[in-house]
Write a protein that holds these residues in place. Structure first.
Motif, PDB file in Angstrom:
ATOM      1  N   SER A 172      -9.034  -6.304   0.257  1.00 51.09           N
ATOM      2  CA  SER A 172      -8.958  -4.841   0.323  1.00 51.09           C
ATOM      3  C   SER A 172      -9.623  -4.227  -0.922  1.00 51.09           C
ATOM      4  N   GLU A 173      -9.527  -2.872  -1.019  1.00 55.37           N
ATOM      5  CA  GLU A 173     -10.146  -2.185  -2.150  1.00 55.37           C
ATOM      6  C   GLU A 173      -9.567  -2.674  -3.475  1.00 55.37           C
ATOM      7  N   ASN A 174      -8.252  -2.879  -3.457  1.00 55.79           N
ATOM      8  CA  ASN A 174      -7.630  -3.334  -4.697  1.00 55.79           C
ATOM      9  C   ASN A 174      -7.432  -4.854  -4.699  1.00 55.79           C
ATOM     10  N   ASN A 175      -8.305  -5.544  -4.024  1.00 54.37           N
ATOM     11  CA  ASN A 175      -8.344  -7.009  -4.056  1.00 54.37           C
ATOM     12  C   ASN A 175      -7.104  -7.687  -3.541  1.00 54.37           C
ATOM     13  N   ARG A 176      -6.476  -7.059  -2.561  1.00 51.27           N
ATOM     14  CA  ARG A 176      -5.373  -7.756  -1.922  1.00 51.27           C
ATOM     15  C   ARG A 176      -5.875  -8.338  -0.597  1.00 51.27           C
ATOM     16  N   GLU A 203       2.379   1.873  -3.303  1.00 51.50           N
ATOM     17  CA  GLU A 203       1.398   2.421  -4.241  1.00 51.50           C
ATOM     18  C   GLU A 203       1.170   3.904  -3.990  1.00 51.50           C
ATOM     19  N   GLN A 215       0.826  -1.197   0.000  1.00 49.09           N
ATOM     20  CA  GLN A 215       0.000   0.000   0.000  1.00 49.09           C
ATOM     21  C   GLN A 215       0.862   1.249   0.000  1.00 49.09           C
ATOM     22  N   GLN A 224       1.785   6.834  -6.631  1.00 48.34           N
ATOM     23  CA  GLN A 224       0.740   7.778  -7.026  1.00 48.34           C
ATOM     24  C   GLN A 224       1.142   9.216  -6.788  1.00 48.34           C
TER      25      GLN A 224
END
Lengths: 879, 120
Positions: free
Chosen positions: B80-84, A35, A32, A39
């Motif tokens: 999670s939101e991003n499919n993790r 990322e 995370q 971004q």
């Protein structure tokens, strides 16, 4: 709370799952973060780097999470244990040695302490057995004062019962022997005639039926009998309908009114197979009763003794003929039964205690050496971040593991040892005739104490090095050399001190063993006064039936049997006597009056053991005839005395031709003097005088046939039995055994003690050898540099050798001196166990000193040799 | 602790170290708004505090595990939101109560400290 527990449990048992979950969680976070950086405009590689930097040391975070989980302690404990096991497996020699030492120390100590505790403190299986006392008469007259335990007379007993206020019950017993017929085979039984309150004194009423009623005792004695438990099983098959049945004792019918409790069987030194009502001879001078009493709850032994003494004095005044100089003696029953055993067991316990001290010293040295060897490792761990507590816990776990292993093995050894002790005690009892076993069980206190001691040693000396290691700075410790000089020296001094202690304790053990060994040697070679090889004994007791009422008929029985026995091939000669030299019958001295010496009171008369013998008794027994002649068939009213009798009562004159008479008997002329025989019990230091009376003159109903054979005595046992039964088919025979067995039995206890103390001494010597070796090896190692310097400066090999040996032998010397002093003090305690050996025997100490010196030399030899082989360059280089 | 480049400008980020108890309070409060995973909790605290408070992983995760052990939050794995695959935490009932307690304590403390600062 529940969730807490669940989480902890999960963390403990599903560790792998929990760890991988943590990994996953962190990885997610990391991804995370990457990322987020991507971004915000960073490149992937840059984002990764940044994220990694931010994350910090994930291992440390994991560690903190683990701590947060709350099972850290258990986890580290498990880790420590794992590590400890691995360490021990890597050094099996050390582990095995340490465990064995622990086990030996715990096992030996627990065994002997349990035995001692059982003998000294555990009660006999009677209600309030500490209140049971046996009451004895005691005379202060010159003749009898050497006999500590004399039985009492019936009139005395009844007076005691009437006049005392300190006893709840006073009971009396008399030996009684009957022949049981009508069962499967005739049995010769021995038992007691008892008073009605006998079972109340014991506090153990009969298991079946009842005891005796007061009306059944005394002159109106009823023909009732209480069987012993083992007799009931043995001769009557344990049948449940035994009560009310009739049994034939000495050809008279007795009704069985009870069966005694099995525990009632081990009271005194005789087999007790039945109980009948007591009807004693009412003569104040005839002392044939055993008396035991139960003290009242609040009365002490001292109070009872004082009162009984007063009563005795009163009786002495009233009946001076029979009771002058007579008093009373009380002894607790337990002490009376097992007193003889206490001294040997105490001695062995002291030996075991010394051994455990030696073992602990060795263990301590072992642990310290190992700790020192591992101090670089400890330093490394400390440098890597292990806290002091963690280090100590590591060592603690190792020591604990060792202790547990040693303790478990020690427990096993104790179990086995206590069994051995029980066997040893029953050997003793067999040779002294006590029936039943003392209650020896593994004492939990003893076990706890010895385990605490050994664990304490292990923990202390296991912990010491780690404690010191944790205090030094890792840098110092990791430097070549590994330790500071100061603490090293003090540790070495401690080791040397421990070894000196070991040497002195071993000295004591060795000295003790040697003394016991010499004593045993003396015992087994001491002359018995007769020859015991190839001699068969056959005991029986003629019943008090009309057939054998008269002495003449009993003598005729003997003659008949002897004639038959002589005819058997393989028999050299056969004779009869009423009590053979090693029988358990005890002393029954008879007072004699010597003619021409005036009337003397009963208490002052010469006493001797009376034996009724057949003509060729001395020849059969190989007892030498010293003066005069043996018996002939024609003899009337003659006796033969032994040398002890002559020495004591005819010191300045020839006894031959003089006359002596037994109480109430006619004058008998002394026609011969024979050699003295040894007393049956080894503890008796006094010789008994004997007077031998021919059976034609008087024959007692107890008869033992002694048969000298050419070959193995037992081979003729069946033939001997047939000879007896040919004369009287219903005559039970109580015992047949070779005399040699009885002689050996006498020695069994001293032999056992000697063997055990020998084992202890050997173990101590081995431990000491190892201890000296260990310390000397370390000393040489420490002095490597010094030795290198010396050699470089021109010292010869022999100089080095001498230097090392001198150091080692100095320890041995100091240890020996201390040991010598200690042994002189401690061995005095043993003197009651020694036979014709002085506890200060210089030969003993000389031998032990040589032995210890040789051991020391041996132990120093290898390190000394290694020292001489040191390459000076290597020595100087190393630190 | 690390300057962050924002459109070419380095803005030094300062980090204030939170006492442990306070961190627990913040986590519980964040979760009161709804279940979330560790990263999201840390992000949210960072955002809501106007980027002043940054909770490092070294403090966050031990705290989360501690709270989980105390029973105030409970965890489950989900997408999670991003499919993790992520570990989600949510507030439990006793956690709610604890949050209430700690909030009122904090308020009292803040008032008290402010008073001392004003008068002293």
């Amino acid at each position: 709370m529940v969730s807490d527990l669940l989480i902890r449990l999960r963390a403990l048992f599903r560790r792998d799952a929990v760890e991988s979950e943590l990994d996953d969680e962190f990885r997610f976070h990391f991804d995370q973060q990457v990322e987020k950086f991507v971004q915000s405009g960073l490149s992937l590689a840059e984002a990764r780097r940044r994220a990694r930097l931010e994350f910090g040391g994930s291992d440390q975070i994991k560690e903190e999470c683990r701590e947060a989980r709350g099972v850290r302690f258990l986890e580290t404990l498990w880790q420590d244990l794992h590590y400890a096991v691995r360490m021990l497996r890597k050094n099996p020699g050390f582990a095995i040695t340490a465990v064995l030492i622990l086990a030996l120390a715990i096992g030996a100590n627990t065994t002997f302490f349990s035995a001692l505790y059982g003998l000294l403190f555990q009660s006999l299986p009677f209600v309030h057995s500490e209140r049971l006392v046996s009451v004895w008469s005691m005379s202060s007259s010159s003749q009898l004062k050497r006999f500590p335990f004399v039985r009492s007379s019936a009139p005395d007993y009844y007076d005691w019962v009437k006049q005392n206020t300190t006893f709840q019950e006073l009971g009396a017993m008399e030996d009684q022997g009957y022949n049981l017929t009508g069962a499967d085979e005739p049995l010769a039984l021995s038992g007691w005639a008892v008073t009605a309150n006998f079972f109340d004194v014991l506090g153990k009423p009969p298991a079946m039926g009842r005891g005796f009623l007061p009306g059944e005792i005394g002159p109106a004695k009823a023909d009732v009998v209480v069987l012993s438990h083992s007799l009931w099983q043995r001769a009557f098959g344990g049948r449940p309908d035994i009560l009310g049945r009739s049994v034939t004792l000495d050809k008279r019918a007795y009704t069985v009114v009870g069966v005694a409790h099995p525990d009632a069987e081990f009271i005194q030194n005789l087999r007790v197979e039945f109980y009948v009502p007591l009807d004693p001879v009412q003569q104040r001078g005839a002392r044939s009763l055993w008396v035991i009493g139960r003290l009242k709850p609040d009365i002490t032994e001292a109070q009872a003794l004082a009162e009984m003494r007063t009563i005795a004095t009163r009786l002495a005044e009233r009946y001076p003929d029979t009771n002058r100089d007579w008093s009373v003696r009380l002894i607790p029953l337990r002490e009376f039964l097992f007193g003889d055993l206490q001294r040997p067991v105490v001695v062995l316990y002291v030996a075991a205690a010394l051994l455990i001290l030696i073992a602990c010293a060795n263990l301590a040295n072992l642990l310290m050496a190992r700790g020192m060897a591992r101090s670089p490792e400890m330093a490394l761990r400390s440098a890597l971040g292990a806290g002091r507590l963690r280090l100590c816990r590591q060592m603690l776990t190792e020591s604990l593991l060792l202790s547990l292993l040693g303790g478990a093995l020690g427990l096993l050894l104790s179990w086995w040892g206590v069994d051995l002790m029980r066997g040893m005690i029953s050997v003793f009892q067999k040779s002294s005739g006590i029936v039943g076993t003392a209650h020896i069980t593994l004492s939990p206190w003893a076990l706890a104490f010895t385990m605490a001691l050994s664990f304490g040693t292990t923990l202390l000396f296991g912990l010491l090095p780690s404690w010191q290691a944790s205090q030094t700075r890792p840098a110092d410790a990791l430097r070549a050399g590994g330790r500071s000089a100061g603490e090293d020296r003090s540790r070495h001094r401690l080791s040397r001190l421990l070894v000196v202690g070991e040497i002195s304790l071993s000295f004591v053990l060795l000295a003790g063993f040697y003394l016991l060994f010499r004593s045993l040697d003396h015992l087994s070679h001491t002359s018995l006064g007769y020859s015991s090889s190839r001699l068969l004994t056959l005991e029986l007791s003629l019943p008090s039936t009309p057939e054998y009422q008269e002495s003449r008929s009993r003598a005729a029985f003997c003659h008949d049997v002897l004639d038959r026995m002589q005819a058997i091939p393989g028999v050299l000669s056969a004779a009869s006597v009423n009590q053979h030299p090693l029988s358990g019958g005890g002393n029954n001295p008879v007072p004699f009056e010597i003619a021409g010496r005036g009337m003397t009171a009963l208490g002052d008369r010469p006493i001797a053991e009376a034996r009724t013998i057949s003509m060729n008794y001395f020849q059969t027994m190989s007892i030498p005839l010293l003066e005069g002649r043996a018996f002939t068939r024609m003899d009337k009213s003659v006796v033969i005395v032994d040398q002890e009798f002559a020495r004591r009562y005819f010191p300045d004159e020839n006894p031959l031709g003089r006359e002596i008479s037994p109480p109430g008997g006619i004058a008998l002329k002394i026609v011969g003097v024979v050699g003295t025989i040894q007393p049956p019990k080894l503890a008796d230091k006094f010789l008994s005088a004997h007077v031998y009376i021919p059976i034609d003159n008087y024959c007692l109903p107890e008869i033992t046939f002694m048969v000298r054979t050419t070959g193995d005595p037992l081979a003729l046992a069946a033939a001997m039995r047939r000879a007896v039964w040919a004369v009287n088919r219903n005559q039970p025979i109580s015992n047949i055994q070779p005399m040699q067995n009885l002689v050996q039995d006498r020695l069994s206890m001293p032999r056992l003690i000697t063997i055990i103390s020998g084992l202890f001494a050997a173990a101590a010597l081995v431990l000491t050898l190892l201890g000296i070796y260990g310390v000397m090896a370390y000393a040489v190692h420490r002095q490597t540099r010094e030795i290198g310097v010396r050699v470089a400066f021109g010292a010869e090999r022999s100089d080095i050798l001498r230097m090392v040996l001198r150091k080692g032998m100095a320890m041995v010397g100091i240890g020996s001196v201390v040991g010598l002093v200690a042994a002189l003090i401690l061995c005095r305690v043993m003197s009651s166990l020694l036979y014709e050996t002085s506890p200060a025997d210089p030969v003993a100490y000389g031998v032990v000193m040589v032995l210890v010196a040789v051991t020391g030399l041996l132990a120093c030899y290898v390190p000394a040799r290694r020292a001489t082989k040191l390459d000076p360059m290597a020595a100087l280089r190393c630190e | 602790m690390f300057p962050v480049e924002v459109q070419g400008v380095y803005v030094p980020e300062q980090r204030i170290d939170l006492p442990q108890g306070t961190l627990d309070l913040l986590i519980l409060r964040t979760l009161a708004l709804g279940p979330n995973h560790g990263w999201a909790i840390s992000e949210r605290i960072h955002q809501i505090s106007s980027k002043v408070l940054q909770v490092p992983q070294g403090s966050l995760y031990p705290a989360l595990h501690r709270l989980e052990r105390r029973g105030w939050i409970k965890a489950h794995w989900g997408a999670s939101e991003n499919n993790r695959r992520a570990k989600y935490y949510e507030l439990t009932r006793s956690g709610q109560k604890q949050l209430g307690r700690e909030e009122s304590e904090w308020k009292k403390l803040a008032v008290a400290v402010a008073q001392v600062l004003e008068t002293a």
